[in-house]
Design an enzyme around this catalytic site. Structure first.
Site, short mmCIF file in Angstrom:
data_model
loop_
_atom_site.label_atom_id
_atom_site.label_comp_id
_atom_site.label_asym_id
_atom_site.label_seq_id
_atom_site.Cartn_x
_atom_site.Cartn_y
_atom_site.Cartn_z
N GLY A 71 -19.33 -8.69 48.24
CA GLY A 71 -19.38 -10.13 48.44
C GLY A 71 -18.62 -10.93 47.40
O GLY A 71 -17.98 -11.93 47.72
N THR A 72 -18.66 -10.49 46.15
CA THR A 72 -17.96 -11.22 45.10
C THR A 72 -16.46 -11.22 45.34
O THR A 72 -15.80 -12.27 45.25
CB THR A 72 -18.27 -10.60 43.72
OG1 THR A 72 -19.65 -10.85 43.40
CG2 THR A 72 -17.40 -11.22 42.63
N HIS A 202 -24.48 -4.33 51.29
CA HIS A 202 -25.74 -3.91 50.69
C HIS A 202 -26.87 -4.92 50.88
O HIS A 202 -28.01 -4.66 50.49
CB HIS A 202 -25.56 -3.57 49.21
CG HIS A 202 -25.42 -4.73 48.30
ND1 HIS A 202 -26.44 -5.16 47.48
CD2 HIS A 202 -24.38 -5.56 48.05
CE1 HIS A 202 -26.03 -6.19 46.77
NE2 HIS A 202 -24.78 -6.46 47.08
N CYS A 328 -29.67 -12.27 34.90
CA CYS A 328 -30.14 -12.08 33.54
C CYS A 328 -28.96 -12.10 32.58
O CYS A 328 -27.89 -11.60 32.89
CB CYS A 328 -30.87 -10.75 33.40
SG CYS A 328 -32.52 -10.76 34.14
#
Length: 383
Positions: A71-72, A202, A328
């Protein structure tokens, strides 16, 4: 310990049928789709059949699908490729929202560094932007509009059809990050006023490391990866044959069971919120993103007075996997840019995202809700 996975918006478990299809390819014999010998031709045929299967399910032409690493890359390829193509025509303005995935936000920040003007639209408290906002932000120099279809933190669905219609009336290409929409909403790409759409395997019980970008016929796009002539000269690099075939199989499975899953997930969501409200009260757990236009399998909750980091650490100890929504960084959670843009302020500090999917049962949900309530009460007693 009975561990319960409630982070399907981050990644999903691989479907057994997908693993079976990919394993058959991995066991060989292998082949590079660009090779002219029989092994290469077999690999090329496999990629071609997978592309045809996906195109049929997505309602587009096979030639309009470009395979990527996820996706990125699909977001980056669509945004950079379209923006640079439009800049050749003298256009230098981008319209987007403040609640996009970081793959979009950071790509557009890079364009801004390169001289593009950027308009970032703020959502309402439900997490939605209005088509009228987007239309009002466009000008004669607008090169691209990029608005996500389904928000990855709140599940809010954006009015992509109305936004696309406004962009198309001005001749401006529209990119949508549809990573969280795939498998959750019915997508017939030729019926949508969308020029570019990003997908990832995914998120639908397919393999990690493979994605796709829909590029509508006639959409100008500058390639980002240079090398060989793969993907019709739009994306160089040897194709991930097993991953692509696994992606196609995952899409077949998710589409065939989409409505059944949606009903099941609605029931899970209803029971989950019902139990938490019984245990913590309406003020003890607040749903973020109240629009009726949302996907039911993403639930973003704030636990006022508590920190998301403490909740997540304690839930992990109790065997419940969830997410803070934001990535994170150095072991600490940052407050969600999505919730802050929605005007939720301190509620963003205590926000936890739960997302349901394959393998979750009503018993899991009841057990998880009890664990969440126990953790929240324990932490409140320590404050």
């Amino acid at each position: 310990m009975n561990r319960i996975y409630l982070d399907h918006a981050a990644t999903t478990p691989l479907a057994p049928e997908v693993l079976e299809e990919m394993t058959a390819i991995w066991l060989g014999p292998g082949g590079n789709p660009s090779s002219v010998h029989s092994f290469g031709r077999t690999a090329k045929q496999r990629v071609g059949r997978a592309r045809d299967r996906m195109a049929q399910l997505l309602g587009c032409a096979s030639a309009e699908l470009v395979y990527t690493s996820g996706g990125t890359e699909s977001d980056n390829m669509g945004i950079f490729g379209a923006a640079w193509a439009q800049r050749r025509k003298g256009k230098d303005h981008i319209v987007t929202t403040a609640i996009e995935h970081h793959a979009v936000l950071h790509a557009i920040e890079r364009l801004e560094e390169q001289g593009f003007r950027v308009t970032r639209l703020e959502p309402d408290r439900s997490g939605a932007v209005a088509a009228e906002q987007v239309a009002a932000a466009m000008d004669e120099q607008t090169a691209l509009v990029s608005v996500m279809y389904v928000n990855n933190e709140t599940g809010t669905v954006q009015p992509i059809e109305a936004i696309g219609a406004a962009a198309r009336a001005r001749g401006i290409p529209l990119h949508t990050d549809a990573v969280q929409a795939l498998g959750r909403l019915p997508l017939r790409l030729h019926e949508l006023p969308v020029d570019l759409a990003s997908f990832s395997a995914h998120k639908i019980n397919g393999p990690q490391g493979v994605g796709a970008l829909y590029v509508a016929k006639g959409t100008a796009l500058v390639p980002q990866l240079l090398g060989g002539p793969q993907e019709r000269n739009r994306r160089a690099g040897t194709e991930n044959v097993a991953g692509i075939c696994g992606f196609a199989r995952a899409l077949e499975l998710v589409e065939s069971g989409r409505e059944t899953k949606r009903q099941t997930v609605r029931e899970l969501r209803h029971r989950f919120l019902e139990l938490l409200t019984e245990e913590l009260g309406a003020a003890g757990c607040i749903v973020n993103g109240g629009s009726p236009e949302l996907v039911p399998d993403i639930v973003n909750l704030s636990f006022p007075g508590l920190s998301a980091e403490s909740m997540l650490m304690n839930l992990d100890i109790e065997g419940v996997a969830a997410s803070g929504g934001s990535a994170c960084s150095s072991g600490a959670l940052s407050r969600s840019h999505v919730l802050l843009a929605m005007g939720l302020g301190e509620l963003a500090t205590s926000a936890v995202r739960f997302s349901f999917g394959m393998g979750n049962t009503i018993e899991d949900i009841a057990h998880a809700a009890q664990k969440i309530a126990t953790v929240a009460k324990r932490l409140r007693n320590m404050v």
